[in-house]
Design a protein around this motif. Structure first.
Motif, short mmCIF file in Angstrom:
data_model
loop_
_atom_site.label_atom_id
_atom_site.label_comp_id
_atom_site.label_asym_id
_atom_site.label_seq_id
_atom_site.Cartn_x
_atom_site.Cartn_y
_atom_site.Cartn_z
N ARG A 70 -51.03 37.99 131.96
CA ARG A 70 -50.01 37.10 131.42
C ARG A 70 -50.63 35.88 130.72
O ARG A 70 -50.00 35.31 129.83
CB ARG A 70 -49.06 36.67 132.53
CG ARG A 70 -48.18 37.83 133.05
CD ARG A 70 -47.55 37.53 134.39
NE ARG A 70 -46.63 36.42 134.31
CZ ARG A 70 -45.37 36.51 133.90
NH1 ARG A 70 -44.88 37.68 133.58
NH2 ARG A 70 -44.60 35.45 133.83
N THR B 215 -51.07 36.23 126.88
CA THR B 215 -49.98 36.01 125.90
C THR B 215 -49.28 34.69 126.16
O THR B 215 -48.18 34.47 125.68
CB THR B 215 -48.93 37.12 125.96
OG1 THR B 215 -48.20 36.96 127.17
CG2 THR B 215 -49.53 38.48 125.93
N LEU C 87 -47.77 33.68 128.66
CA LEU C 87 -46.64 33.68 129.60
C LEU C 87 -47.01 32.82 130.80
O LEU C 87 -46.15 32.25 131.45
CB LEU C 87 -46.30 35.11 130.05
CG LEU C 87 -45.58 35.99 129.03
CD1 LEU C 87 -45.40 37.39 129.57
CD2 LEU C 87 -44.24 35.39 128.62
N ILE D 270 -47.64 30.40 118.80
CA ILE D 270 -47.65 31.42 119.85
C ILE D 270 -46.75 32.61 119.50
O ILE D 270 -47.03 33.75 119.85
CB ILE D 270 -47.29 30.80 121.23
CG1 ILE D 270 -47.51 31.81 122.35
CG2 ILE D 270 -45.87 30.27 121.25
CD1 ILE D 270 -48.93 32.25 122.52
N ASP D 271 -45.67 32.34 118.76
CA ASP D 271 -44.77 33.44 118.38
C ASP D 271 -45.50 34.44 117.48
O ASP D 271 -45.34 35.64 117.61
CB ASP D 271 -43.53 32.90 117.68
CG ASP D 271 -42.67 32.06 118.62
OD1 ASP D 271 -42.64 32.41 119.83
OD2 ASP D 271 -42.07 31.08 118.18
N ARG E 101 -47.85 36.49 119.55
CA ARG E 101 -47.17 37.50 120.36
C ARG E 101 -46.66 38.67 119.51
O ARG E 101 -46.52 39.78 120.01
CB ARG E 101 -46.01 36.86 121.11
CG ARG E 101 -46.48 36.03 122.30
CD ARG E 101 -45.35 35.24 122.87
NE ARG E 101 -45.75 34.54 124.10
CZ ARG E 101 -45.08 33.51 124.59
NH1 ARG E 101 -44.01 33.05 123.97
NH2 ARG E 101 -45.49 32.93 125.70
N GLU E 102 -46.34 38.39 118.24
CA GLU E 102 -45.89 39.49 117.38
C GLU E 102 -46.94 40.60 117.33
O GLU E 102 -46.62 41.76 117.11
CB GLU E 102 -45.67 38.97 115.94
CG GLU E 102 -44.37 38.22 115.75
CD GLU E 102 -44.20 37.77 114.30
OE1 GLU E 102 -44.80 38.38 113.41
OE2 GLU E 102 -43.46 36.78 114.10
N MET F 280 -46.42 44.00 124.86
CA MET F 280 -46.48 43.75 126.31
C MET F 280 -45.50 44.70 127.00
O MET F 280 -44.33 44.78 126.61
CB MET F 280 -46.08 42.29 126.56
CG MET F 280 -46.11 41.88 128.01
SD MET F 280 -47.75 41.30 128.48
CE MET F 280 -47.53 41.03 130.24
N PHE G 154 -43.91 45.62 130.77
CA PHE G 154 -43.78 45.02 132.10
C PHE G 154 -43.53 46.07 133.18
O PHE G 154 -43.01 47.15 132.90
CB PHE G 154 -42.60 44.04 132.11
CG PHE G 154 -42.76 42.89 131.16
CD1 PHE G 154 -43.35 41.70 131.58
CD2 PHE G 154 -42.32 42.98 129.84
CE1 PHE G 154 -43.49 40.63 130.70
CE2 PHE G 154 -42.46 41.92 128.97
CZ PHE G 154 -43.05 40.74 129.39
N ASN H 239 -37.88 45.50 131.72
CA ASN H 239 -37.20 44.38 131.04
C ASN H 239 -36.54 44.78 129.73
O ASN H 239 -36.60 44.05 128.74
CB ASN H 239 -38.18 43.22 130.79
CG ASN H 239 -38.69 42.63 132.08
OD1 ASN H 239 -38.24 43.01 133.16
ND2 ASN H 239 -39.62 41.71 131.98
N ALA I 210 -36.50 42.93 117.45
CA ALA I 210 -37.56 42.03 117.01
C ALA I 210 -37.97 42.29 115.55
O ALA I 210 -38.04 41.34 114.76
CB ALA I 210 -38.75 42.11 117.95
N LEU J 163 -37.30 39.21 113.06
CA LEU J 163 -38.47 38.51 112.54
C LEU J 163 -38.77 38.94 111.11
O LEU J 163 -39.82 38.63 110.57
CB LEU J 163 -39.67 38.76 113.46
CG LEU J 163 -39.44 38.24 114.89
CD1 LEU J 163 -40.54 38.67 115.82
CD2 LEU J 163 -39.34 36.72 114.87
N ARG K 43 -40.46 49.96 122.15
CA ARG K 43 -40.03 48.65 121.68
C ARG K 43 -41.24 47.79 121.31
O ARG K 43 -41.25 47.10 120.28
CB ARG K 43 -39.22 47.96 122.78
CG ARG K 43 -38.72 46.58 122.42
CD ARG K 43 -37.82 46.00 123.47
NE ARG K 43 -38.54 45.65 124.69
CZ ARG K 43 -37.98 45.08 125.76
NH1 ARG K 43 -36.67 44.82 125.75
NH2 ARG K 43 -38.69 44.78 126.82
N ALA K 44 -42.27 47.84 122.17
CA ALA K 44 -43.47 47.05 121.89
C ALA K 44 -44.18 47.60 120.66
O ALA K 44 -44.66 46.83 119.81
CB ALA K 44 -44.39 47.08 123.10
N MET L 285 -43.35 46.66 116.76
CA MET L 285 -43.88 45.48 116.07
C MET L 285 -45.29 45.74 115.52
O MET L 285 -45.96 44.81 115.05
CB MET L 285 -43.91 44.27 117.01
CG MET L 285 -42.54 43.72 117.37
SD MET L 285 -41.66 43.07 115.96
CE MET L 285 -42.63 41.60 115.61
#
Lengths: 478, 248
Positions: free
Chosen positions: B51, B54, B56, B78-79, B82-83, B87, B89, B93, B107, B111, B155-156, B159
């Motif tokens: 964590r 990134t 977190l 930071i955004d 992270r793009e 990540m 989990f 999530n 996203a 974005l 989903r990850a 991006m």
């Protein structure tokens, strides 16, 4: 346009049109406050109009002296407070001229002289002042009756209970909670003539003069006109005509009511217009306040969960202050306190003050549960959204808020219902919404049970409709 | 931008919660296309470490450079960092207020990486890749844990991250679901994705990792090729840990 934009526009339009109405009404030269329930000096008749000795005298004097005014019916207490806060230009409300009052107000020449009498329920064991020992006496705040009662309290050893309007005071004596009340003679005898089941058992005490009041040092011109007008109508006989009309006639002649219209449905159809107006005011207040309180609540809720210290601190302070303050205190503070503080004749219309009051109070409650709702969303949701690169506000709006709001829906419905009910408290600053409408109707016809039942049923119907609407929205969202 | 071949550079990383120091000075470099598995007992700081990569968790001390961005530099957006990091989990999530497709396209569309149409196409391709092409319009709550985790991976990936971080991705799954998720991850590794995987799946670590890092009590105690770690553990803590894990 999106739905929320439509809502905002509608809301603004409503406020705007309302402002339009007030500016129109404020074209009158003076604003003069009176009591709501002090027959025969002032009371509301069918259709929401006010009548009474004070009202007719003022009208006749204004006509003679060529000035215009807007009448504002409040409780006696509120009327006096507003006069001292410069919210109104004058007060005519069967107000006794006393040395204490002359410190803050300038009075006209006396226009009526009356004394205080004691009244008890029919068949009461109380026959004179001595019988009051250990018993409770009902008084109306700020009146000559109250001053007299207080002055003999220690001598006769009774307890005192205060009321804000005459009718509630009479009722308290009627049902036996209080043993007696003190009231101005003409008021009491008029009430008894019109059906209040009380008996006058004392002679007139502490005779005093009624005067028209303006704030000390202000509105000297208005006072002068009042005195001149009073002299003129006394001279031409108008004065005596008015006095006779009210003191020697049954109320039904003035109000146009008949005995057959005293059934529940008779009363209902007769007061339909007045009740409808009050209901509409309640709905208007409720809808606008719900919208504003929800906006404020969302802002407070979002601030409350913002990263950093400033947002949460601001949010919890605002919530703390406005949730901790009783609604009535807040209403008085905004309506009377703030103009008093600012001075320079600054006025807040009662409706606006009421709206702000509800917005702050209900908004604080809303803010608290909105914050809780956002906090109840799993922290992993925010982390996942941020991890994808979404900035804080985007993550909040797209991911956390929709989920949080779903959690909050039952609280929102609850808050809407509370807001609807809380509008009734605003009657204290003279907003004639549904509850105040009830008070006014009863002040005229003394049908407490039937009218309050009517009002209660109307509230229940509104709350039922609101609940149905909310449940429907909830089903749609889920 | 530093050495582009170096994906992650961690130096003297510390993290404390009040009095408790969870990370006690970690150093780790990870190269492009490398698959690193982090193992170790619960509470050893593996997840906290991940964590910190990134932001977190904000390190108490030390330096983290990832994809060339120095996280301790206040000018770093930071955004943007992270793009470029995917990540995954332990508890997936997924956003329960959106269907599978919306979860994946949120996203890229928000974005402005992709047009809604292009994002939709990418999402369907990714769903195909993780074996869930038929679940595009399902809500997360209608999926099994294994399916949800595969959607989370898709989903990850939407991006187009340069590195994927997995935080115990199979720990919350029923045993029969684990295989499908690991298969997706193995395929990613074969395709050359740089990956850091915090895991208790020793089989996966043995088979897929280029390097295995063993952590205990907030420090890296041993690191090396899977063969060395599993067959010739040097550190007594590691020997003890492997004994416990393998002889269940």
């Amino acid at each position: 346009m999106k739905k929320w934009q439509v809502a905002v526009v509608l809301c603004l339009a409503a406020i705007g049109s309302w402002f339009g109405l007030t500016t129109h009404a404020q074209a009158a030269e003076y604003t003069i406050a009176t009591d709501t329930t002090f027959a025969p000096f002032e009371f509301q008749v069918k259709g929401g109009q006010y009548k009474g000795i004070d009202i007719d005298l003022l009208k006749a004097i204004a006509k003679k002296e060529h000035f215009t005014y807007q009448l504002k019916a409040l409780s006696f207490n509120a009327a006096v407070q507003q006069l001292s806060a410069n919210q109104v230009d004058g007060v005519i409300a069967g107000m006794n001229i006393t040395p204490a009052r002359e410190v803050t107000f300038d009075f006209s020449k006396p226009y009526y002289t009356s004394g205080v009498v004691m009244a008890v329920a029919k068949g009461s064991t109380v026959k004179n002042f001595n019988d009051l020992k250990g018993k409770t006496v009902a008084l109306k705040t700020g009146t000559a009756g109250a001053a007299y009662g207080k002055s003999i309290q220690s001598k006769y050893g009774f307890k005192i209970k205060y009321f804000n309007d005459s009718n509630t005071m009479y009722n308290d004596v009627k049902v036996g909670n209080s043993s007696a009340c003190f009231e101005d003679y003409p008021v009491m005898s008029y009430g008894i003539k019109n059906g209040i089941p009380l008996t006058i058992i004392s002679k007139q005490h502490n005779a005093g003069d009624y005067g028209f009041a303006v704030k000390k040092g202000k509105n000297a011109a208005l006072l002068k006109k009042f005195n001149a007008g009073l002299a003129a109508i006394k001279a031409d006989g108008t004065y005596q005509k008015i006095i006779n009309k009210y003191l020697h006639a049954k109320e039904s002649k003035i109000t146009g009511e008949t005995a057959s219209s005293r059934t529940f449905f008779g009363l209902f159809s007769q007061n339909l217009g007045t009740l409808g107006k009050g209901l509409w005011m309640t709905i208007e207040l409720t809808v606008i306040s719900i919208i504003l309180a929800t906006l404020l609540g969302l802002i407070l809720g979002v601030l409350g969960v913002m990263p950093g210290k400033l947002g949460p601190a601001v949010s919890s302070t605002i919530i703390y202050i406005f949730r901790g303050m009783p609604l009535m205190v807040l209403a008085f503070f905004i309506y009377i306190g703030i103009p008093d503080l600012i001075g320079h004749g600054f006025k807040i219309p009662a409706f606006i003050a009421g709206m702000i009051t509800l917005m702050l109070n209900e908004g604080a409650y809303t803010g608290a549960f909105v914050k809780g709702g956002f906090q109840a969303v799993d922290k992993g949701q925010m982390e996942a959204a941020r991890s994808l690169g979404l900035p804080y506000w985007k993550a909040m709006r797209r991911v956390v808020m929709p989920q949080g709001i779903r959690i909050m829906i039952p609280s929102f419905i609850n808050q809407f219902i509370i807001t609807l009910k809380d509008t009734s408290i605003l009657s204290v600053i003279g907003i004639v919404e549904l509850t105040q409408t009830g008070t006014l109707i009863i002040a005229r016809n003394f049908e407490g049970f039937k009218i309050w039942l009517m009002i209660a049923i109307i509230y229940l119907i509104m709350i039922t409709l609101l609940t149905w609407l909310s449940n429907w929205v909830q089903r749609r969202i889920n | 931008m530093a050495d582009t071949a170096l994906k992650v550079h961690v130096q003297d990383l510390h993290k404390s919660y009040g009095e408790t120091e969870v990370l006690k000075g970690l150093n780790l470099d990870i190269k492009n296309n490398e698959v690193v598995c982090m193992i170790g007992p619960s509470g050893s700081g593996k997840s906290t470490f991940l964590r910190c990569l990134t932001d977190l968790e904000v390190p108490s001390k030390g330096q983290v450079v990832i994809n060339g961005y120095d996280l301790s530099d206040p000018k770093t957006n930071i955004d943007l960092v992270r793009e470029n990091i995917g990540m995954v989990f332990q508890h997936f999530n997924l956003f329960p207020n959106m269907n599978v497709l919306q979860n994946i396209t949120l996203a890229p569309v928000q974005l402005k990486k992709l047009t809604p149409a292009a994002a939709d196409k990418t999402a369907r391709d990714l769903l195909d890749q993780v074996g869930l092409a038929d679940k595009a319009t399902a809500l997360p709550t209608a999926l099994s844990g294994g399916q949800q985790q595969r959607v989370a991976i898709a989903r990850a990936l939407a991006m187009h991250p340069k590195i994927m971080l997995f935080d115990e991705p199979t720990s919350a799954l029923d045993p029969e679901m684990v295989g499908d998720v690991l298969d997706v991850m193995k395929q990613l590794a074969r395709d050359g994705m740089t990956m850091i995987v915090v895991t208790h799946e020793m089989g996966f670590a043995k088979e897929v990792a280029d390097r295995v890092v063993f952590m205990a009590d907030g420090l890296i105690r041993e690191s090396g090729a899977p063969k060395d770690i599993f067959e010739h553990p040097q550190n007594p803590r590691l020997q003890d840990f492997l004994n416990k894990v393998i002889n269940v």
